[in-house]
Design an enzyme around this catalytic site. Sequence first.
Site, PDB file in Angstrom:
ATOM      1  N   GLU A   1       0.821  -1.220   0.000  1.00 37.43           N
ATOM      2  CA  GLU A   1       0.000   0.000   0.000  1.00 37.43           C
ATOM      3  C   GLU A   1       0.846   1.258   0.000  1.00 37.43           C
ATOM      4  O   GLU A   1       0.515   2.252  -0.656  1.00 37.43           O
ATOM      5  CB  GLU A   1      -0.934  -0.016   1.219  1.00 37.43           C
ATOM      6  CG  GLU A   1      -1.939   1.100   1.272  1.00 37.43           C
ATOM      7  CD  GLU A   1      -2.954   1.035   0.141  1.00 37.43           C
ATOM      8  OE1 GLU A   1      -2.760   1.782  -0.835  1.00 37.43           O
ATOM      9  OE2 GLU A   1      -3.925   0.264   0.226  1.00 37.43           O
TER      10      GLU A   1
ATOM     11  N   VAL B   1       2.325   3.251  -3.335  1.00 36.12           N
ATOM     12  CA  VAL B   1       1.556   4.091  -4.260  1.00 36.12           C
ATOM     13  C   VAL B   1       0.748   5.127  -3.488  1.00 36.12           C
ATOM     14  O   VAL B   1      -0.055   4.774  -2.622  1.00 36.12           O
ATOM     15  CB  VAL B   1       0.600   3.234  -5.122  1.00 36.12           C
ATOM     16  CG1 VAL B   1      -0.177   4.118  -6.085  1.00 36.12           C
ATOM     17  CG2 VAL B   1       1.355   2.161  -5.884  1.00 36.12           C
TER      18      VAL B   1
ATOM     19  N   GLY C   1      14.891  19.298   0.192  1.00 34.34           N
ATOM     20  CA  GLY C   1      14.882  17.840   0.359  1.00 34.34           C
ATOM     21  C   GLY C   1      13.627  17.183  -0.175  1.00 34.34           C
ATOM     22  O   GLY C   1      13.298  16.054   0.203  1.00 34.34           O
TER      23      GLY C   1
ATOM     24  N   LYS D   1       4.541   3.710 -10.054  1.00 37.04           N
ATOM     25  CA  LYS D   1       3.275   3.566  -9.319  1.00 37.04           C
ATOM     26  C   LYS D   1       2.141   3.217 -10.276  1.00 37.04           C
ATOM     27  O   LYS D   1       1.313   2.348  -9.995  1.00 37.04           O
ATOM     28  CB  LYS D   1       2.967   4.868  -8.574  1.00 37.04           C
ATOM     29  CG  LYS D   1       3.988   5.186  -7.486  1.00 37.04           C
ATOM     30  CD  LYS D   1       3.847   6.617  -6.969  1.00 37.04           C
ATOM     31  CE  LYS D   1       4.895   6.930  -5.915  1.00 37.04           C
ATOM     32  NZ  LYS D   1       4.996   8.372  -5.618  1.00 37.04           N
TER      33      LYS D   1
END
Lengths: 428, 428
Positions: free
Chosen positions: B131, B134, B189, B207
């Site tokens: 899970e 994505v 970042g 994804k």
Amino acid sequence: MTQPLRLGIAGLGTVGVGVVKIIRQQAALLTARTGREIVISAVSARSRGKDRGVALSGYDWEDDPVVLARRDDVDVFIELMGGSDGPAKAATEAALAAGKDVVTANKAMLAMHGQALAESAEAAGRVIRFEAAVAGGIPVIKALTEGLAGNQITRVMGVMNGSCNYILTRMESAGLSYEQVFDEANGLGYLEADPELDVGGIDAGHKLSLLSAIAFGTQVDFDGVELEGIGRIKIEDIRQAADMGYRIKLLGVAQMTGRGLEQRMSPCLVPADSPLGQLEGGTNMVVLEGDAVGQIVLRGAGAGEGPTASAVMGDVCDIARGFRLCMFGQPAATLKVAPSARSTLPAPYYLRMALQDKPGALAKIATVLGEAGVSIHRMRQYDHVNDSAPVLIVTHKTTRAELDVALAAMAKTDVMTEAPVALRIEMV
Amino acid sequence: MTQPLRLGIAGLGTVGVGVVKIIRQQAALLTARTGREIVISAVSARSRGKDRGVALSGYDWEDDPVVLARRDDVDVFIELMGGSDGPAKAATEAALAAGKDVVTANKAMLAMHGQALAESAEAAGRVIRFEAAVAGGIPVIKALTEGLAGNQITRVMGVMNGSCNYILTRMESAGLSYEQVFDEANGLGYLEADPELDVGGIDAGHKLSLLSAIAFGTQVDFDGVELEGIGRIKIEDIRQAADMGYRIKLLGVAQMTGRGLEQRMSPCLVPADSPLGQLEGGTNMVVLEGDAVGQIVLRGAGAGEGPTASAVMGDVCDIARGFRLCMFGQPAATLKVAPSARSTLPAPYYLRMALQDKPGALAKIATVLGEAGVSIHRMRQYDHVNDSAPVLIVTHKTTRAELDVALAAMAKTDVMTEAPVALRIEMV
């Protein structure tokens, strides 16, 4: 391959027919995904002869759903009859007692008897699944119970009655009165047989009470839901709200507070550019907030044959795949009875009132509000129409309790021509 | 109560630390919901001494994640190291071979080796859950695999890379160039160590390929994803799109066509008032369309400690509850190899080009488009700047193949001052 999973379907209205269609049309897909054949053993409905647009002759017919629920060739009882008591409840109880799993779309039954049914199911070692009971095709029960299981849920919100949202958005787009759109929606078959279930917020309140139980680990408490319908919303309210950057939605909010569980289902002003504010027509939206995940928003069709049948079939597939889960995500015996905390969280409110055309009327209202501790953020008075002047007030943040004191005091003055309308402003 | 579920966590970056925090802080909640204690047996990361802001001294330390994955006191191996090959893959394979379930957030590994890993997991009788790979905290894998299991999925779409969406929305709101915002995001970042994974659309493509496999019952085919990054988007494109009522999003679309599976991840123009168009900053959104359910839209944080850890813990709780599911929703052996159908579905396109300041330049371009069968819906030419004139064209619906013929022919003319930018317009 494992044995087929055999269903008994009680109730062949829109949703029941949708379920039959999916099982007939997607047999290969369902088997590929669950590793089992999913078959219908028998069906039951009130009127046997009726043409429902789908072939039913291959399935046994039972006139009595209780008999259907107990059949030896039924593994899962699919309850799609509706109604909080009567045949739906009797058949559900019979199914559990006979060792069947249950899938239901019946929010009224679960809101009233959810705790007892969860206990019965666990005692029988069976599951009750009810994705279709809340927000139609949106897999929100699954998201909340399973996907967010690692979260302390902090708040649940949603627009969960498509009929009310249709009425409110149609009033706005067509400039029609509540009464006109109500009649239109009723004529189109958008409203329940008892329309008060929709427009009174009861149906949506049932749904909210089910989400609350999962979210906060509490026993379903529909009586604890502060309910208010949309019947007093006027087109003027919608226009005024729009003018201030808001839209009016029948919004459910459930939140655990220091004083207990607050559950509200009421028309609220929400920012017009928020996801909830932008919701049109019959679409539903649920917002889930958790300490780790932040905010998750789920949107989709809240009703209708396909979406609701999709939710039923998601539950059926879970059962076919062998998923076993307590009804509210944890054992019924561990669900707490939370005190009901009505209206403890402060918010700004929108007030619409109608004042008599006499000197000092507005001053009296302002005084009453001040004495109750409610401070005014914005106020507008409009021209008198028939000796009555519309006055709109947006308050600073106040509790509903303080506001209620003010409203009661206003009612005792001699300057109001009708009871005021008070709508919470929810910054979602 | 059942035995505790014992985890081995490899990778203690942001997500790994988030998982440790949830397990430490929500122990009672997790046990109430799953009926089991969830405990950490051992952890592994590159740098043992580093202060991660959470106490790790109670857990055994393994320098080698493969050794961690094989420990007798580990039931579930949590892979949070990242990287498509190397230690992540070696440890995941070791875990499966040693009879452990696996939870991973590693989209690169699954996009490249998903089919082989799914086969290994099934051969070993173990599950791989992903899970967190994505759309961060959004339970989209669960919604697609389980909630919508009764649907023939017709289309999957999504904005699934928060960094790209941050760059595009920040360019628009601050009026900055791509290069300026890229540097800013990199400094904060927000980008991967190799930023091309983000801005090249690779991460989002990974994804999408995972969602496709579940949606269409096909073997993961990342190579079949038509990939295009956001590096050539200029602030002018964003402004022009806005002027026409669109916003530019790095949008993934997967759809089964008559000619095979079409998977695209590319910057597209979407209506500014659509749910996808309104998406701001690092938020992700996935749109799932099924024959029964219609359209479901899911929105939430696409990355970050809490949201991603929430997704990991959802998977852990499922395993603790005894849910067993094939990785892509059906047995790996039944996943089909779908032909890759690149660019078969027609759409209007937005073209930006720069023409030399000479007579007939625009006519040449218009002729080339016409000869390729691409018809022009709208065209605008602007003043010349440095002997180069910006020209914007919106085409009528055309296939990418026809457009590519036109673009190749344009390149052969002597009137272009730079290669044109072509962005699909997606009416979501």
